[in-house]
Design a protein around this motif. Structure first.
Motif, PDB file in Angstrom:
ATOM      1  N   ASN A  78      38.694  80.397   7.755  1.00 20.37           N
ATOM      2  CA  ASN A  78      37.399  80.000   8.305  1.00 20.37           C
ATOM      3  C   ASN A  78      36.907  78.651   7.800  1.00 20.37           C
ATOM      4  OD1 ASN A  78      36.658  80.616   5.698  1.00 20.37           O
ATOM      5  ND2 ASN A  78      35.392  82.385   6.226  1.00 20.37           N
ATOM      6  N   HIS A  84      41.179  80.666  13.511  1.00 17.67           N
ATOM      7  CA  HIS A  84      41.495  82.088  13.398  1.00 17.67           C
ATOM      8  C   HIS A  84      41.440  82.692  14.799  1.00 17.67           C
ATOM      9  CE1 HIS A  84      40.776  86.132  11.099  1.00 17.67           C
ATOM     10  NE2 HIS A  84      41.979  86.046  11.647  1.00 17.67           N
ATOM     11  N   ASP A 102      37.226  78.949  18.917  1.00 18.66           N
ATOM     12  CA  ASP A 102      37.815  79.505  17.697  1.00 18.66           C
ATOM     13  C   ASP A 102      37.323  80.941  17.570  1.00 18.66           C
ATOM     14  OD1 ASP A 102      39.097  79.768  15.286  1.00 18.66           O
ATOM     15  OD2 ASP A 102      37.754  78.440  14.172  1.00 18.66           O
ATOM     16  N   SER A 104      37.889  84.264  16.429  1.00 13.13           N
ATOM     17  CA  SER A 104      37.500  85.137  15.322  1.00 13.13           C
ATOM     18  C   SER A 104      36.566  84.454  14.330  1.00 13.13           C
ATOM     19  CB  SER A 104      38.745  85.659  14.596  1.00 13.13           C
ATOM     20  OG  SER A 104      39.432  86.584  15.414  1.00 13.13           O
ATOM     21  N   ASN A 105      36.471  83.133  14.387  1.00 12.26           N
ATOM     22  CA  ASN A 105      35.486  82.426  13.568  1.00 12.26           C
ATOM     23  C   ASN A 105      34.150  82.263  14.291  1.00 12.26           C
ATOM     24  OD1 ASN A 105      36.881  82.001  11.124  1.00 12.26           O
ATOM     25  ND2 ASN A 105      38.004  80.274  11.995  1.00 12.26           N
ATOM     26  N   ARG A 107      32.987  80.423  16.818  1.00 12.91           N
ATOM     27  CA  ARG A 107      32.458  79.065  16.912  1.00 12.91           C
ATOM     28  C   ARG A 107      33.268  78.263  17.925  1.00 12.91           C
ATOM     29  NH1 ARG A 107      34.713  77.251  10.893  1.00 12.91           N
ATOM     30  NH2 ARG A 107      36.927  77.069  11.485  1.00 12.91           N
ATOM     31  N   ASP A 121      27.846  77.534  17.029  1.00 10.45           N
ATOM     32  CA  ASP A 121      28.166  78.552  16.030  1.00 10.45           C
ATOM     33  C   ASP A 121      27.587  79.894  16.457  1.00 10.45           C
ATOM     34  OD1 ASP A 121      29.321  79.512  13.773  1.00 10.45           O
ATOM     35  OD2 ASP A 121      28.100  78.378  12.354  1.00 10.45           O
TER      36      ASP A 121
END
Length: 207
Positions: A78, A84, A102, A104-105, A107, A121
């Motif tokens: 992360n 991720h 992104d 699994s992060n 964002r 985010d």
């Protein structure tokens, strides 16, 4: 009056496809990918691939035998220089930056000349698209909606599709495409259909 046979156009798909990326089994080598998801093809026919299982973005030049890692050489995680499970990628061809969902992060991140910036985010992002007017579109698979931001102005967002909860509206929207009229086409995954939402529409229609 029926058109004459000489005016008819017979169209037929080629029966055999060619492999343009991967095809060497799953793995981490430059000629391999694992679970490729979103792709973007630029004006030179280069293919940018969200190589989900390898937590990286790879570019395959036209007719290349292997790809090159554009983002994701630092392992998964992360940190701002890591990914991720990235699900989609697009290229802003105005400044040649790479924009990545992104997953699994949670964002949307931009890479420009090896400099990273988080654009959006706390979003369950899945699909990405950009229109010719400089708007960025992101599908959210938890809120079941597609939102739009003006590039560079991420404090103001507009819901352009869905936003009415799971069910008849959208259910886990994935890939998105925006046409020249700013109509949004959405792969409505769990409803097993493709939807079109015209600009400023309050509901979509099945296409």
């Amino acid at each position: 009056m029926c058109p004459s046979k000489t005016n008819k156009i017979n169209l037929k798909w080629k029966q055999n496809a060619i492999t343009v990326a991967g095809g060497n089994g799953q793995g981490q080598q430059l000629n391999q990918i694992i679970g490729p998801y979103g792709i973007f093809i630029d004006e030179k026919k280069n293919i940018f691939i969200a190589d989900v299982g390898n937590h990286r973005i790879v570019e395959w030049k036209y007719n290349a035998k292997q790809g090159q890692i554009i983002v994701g050489e630092n392992g998964y995680g992360n940190r701002i220089d890591q990914l991720h499970f990235p699900t989609h990628v697009i290229v802003d061809q105005q400044n040649h930056s790479i924009i990545i969902a992104d997953g699994s992060n949670r964002r949307v991140i931009q890479w420009l000349n090896q400099t990273q910036q988080i654009l959006i985010d706390n979003i369950e992002c899945n699909g990405l698209a950009m229109d010719q007017h400089g708007f960025l579109y992101v599908s959210d698979i938890v809120k079941n909606e597609v939102r739009r931001w003006k590039m560079g102005e991420y404090n103001e967002e507009i819901i352009v599709a869905g936003g009415n909860g799971q069910g008849d509206q959208l259910n886990k929207p994935g890939f998105i495409f925006v046409d020249k009229d700013q109509s949004v086409y959405i792969s409505d995954r769990e409803n097993h259909r493709v939807m079109k939402w015209k600009k400023d529409a309050t509901e979509g229609r099945i296409v």
